[in-house]
Design an enzyme around this catalytic site. Structure first.
Site, PDB file in Angstrom:
ATOM      1  N   GLU A   1       0.844  -1.187   0.000  1.00  0.00           N
ATOM      2  CA  GLU A   1       0.000   0.000   0.000  1.00  0.00           C
ATOM      3  C   GLU A   1       0.887   1.247   0.000  1.00  0.00           C
ATOM      4  OE1 GLU A   1      -3.151   2.004   3.215  1.00  0.00           O
ATOM      5  OE2 GLU A   1      -1.862   0.322   3.794  1.00  0.00           O
TER       6      GLU A   1
ATOM      7  N   LEU B   1       1.446   4.978   1.192  1.00  0.00           N
ATOM      8  CA  LEU B   1       0.994   5.920   2.211  1.00  0.00           C
ATOM      9  C   LEU B   1       1.848   7.181   2.124  1.00  0.00           C
ATOM     10  CD1 LEU B   1       0.657   3.483   5.257  1.00  0.00           C
ATOM     11  CD2 LEU B   1      -1.221   4.484   3.947  1.00  0.00           C
TER      12      LEU B   1
ATOM     13  N   ASP C   1      13.055  -3.616  14.487  1.00  0.00           N
ATOM     14  CA  ASP C   1      14.070  -2.761  13.855  1.00  0.00           C
ATOM     15  C   ASP C   1      13.606  -1.312  13.925  1.00  0.00           C
ATOM     16  OD1 ASP C   1      16.327  -1.969  12.491  1.00  0.00           O
ATOM     17  OD2 ASP C   1      15.677  -2.692  10.527  1.00  0.00           O
TER      18      ASP C   1
END
Length: 297
Positions: A98, A100, A202
């Protein structure tokens, strides 16, 4: 990248049309090549790399999907991933996500609360590890299940990195200090029993941002079930999170008082990994931190 072939591959995998109209290269990160794709079906984010790194994309997708299922933090939705022209010398691995639009400004207190809610979701059978090995940068990250956190962190985090460091030419004194530290790990946990929280894994400042509405987004995970302090420690290693972030986190899930000492223990893992990835002064930083930790005992 063969855009026509990618369009066909995504169409076949998703059973939906995927017509790429243009692709804009996106900066950020030093591992993959990234693009903002403009298609007739909307905008998407694409990562590509050499075919040998396809397992990295597979495990990243699995981490993102698992974090999505927690419903505690927002991560990019995984569309699909694959290996383009696997029999060709021009083969490429890819991961489609997706898209963003992101910004550095948002509600940092709420971002801290979101992370705290994620960490509250303790693994049902209390074990530490993950259902597969994954990657921290380009480094394989072993995740065999363990009932004991000290054993897990000592063997599958610090010892693993020390073995790689020795192969990468680290001085003997660094290896010796690391081995002494692993043997001393129980002393850091005399009054603290970690629980197996789902972690981003992370979480430096470059792996989180905000949408235009100010909502927090987390990406590029290397997830596993571990001590939540490991995530918090990394947020402090390179900066990028405000005081409001930590205030928000502690308002939901207050940290143990011993975190101030253990955060260096957790960031040692990432310094060793940076030495194994990039060399340079990270080895000296790791060795100095080991000596400091040993002196506290």
């Amino acid at each position: 990248m063969n855009w026509h072939a990618l369009s066909d591959a995504v169409t076949d995998m998703t059973n939906s049309p995927f017509d790429i109209e243009s692709a804009t290269a996106v900066s950020g990160g030093d591992i993959h090549t990234a693009y903002h794709l403009h298609t007739a079906q909307g905008d998407f984010f694409l990562k590509t790399n050499q075919p040998q790194w396809y397992p990295l994309f597979e495990t990243e997708a699995n981490s993102l999907e698992t974090l999505t299922d927690t419903l505690s933090i927002r991560v990019p939705k995984v569309i699909t991933h694959g290996l383009l022209s696997p029999e060709s010398e021009n083969s490429q691995a890819w991961l489609l996500l997706e898209y963003l639009p992101l910004t550095t400004r948002g509600d940092d207190a709420q971002r801290g609360k979101d992370l705290a809610l994620l960490h509250h979701q303790i693994h049902p059978d209390k074990r530490f590890g993950w259902f597969e090995d994954n990657y921290i940068g380009h480094t394989l990250q072993p995740n065999d299940w363990a009932d004991d956190w000290i054993t897990f962190y000592g063997e599958q985090r610090l010892k693993h990195q020390l073995t790689l460091a020795q192969q990468n030419g680290a001085p003997a004194r660094l290896i010796t200090a690391g081995e002494r530290l692993i043997a001393s790990l129980p002393q850091f946990f005399r009054d603290y029993q970690p629980e197996a929280s789902p972690l981003h894994g992370d979480l430096w400042g470059g792996n989180s941002a905000f949408t235009a509405d100010g909502d927090a987004v987390f990406f590029d995970p290397a997830s596993y079930y571990g001590d939540r302090e490991a995530d918090l420690a990394m947020t402090e290693l390179f900066g990028g999170f405000s005081a409001a972030f930590y205030e928000g986190y502690n308002s939901v899930f207050p940290l143990d008082t011993g975190y101030a000492q253990r955060k260096d223990l957790y960031n040692l893992y990432h310094l060793l990994n940076h030495f194994n990835l990039f060399g340079g002064g990270y080895g000296l930083q790791a060795e100095t931190l080991m000596q400091t930790l040993l002196k506290t005992l």
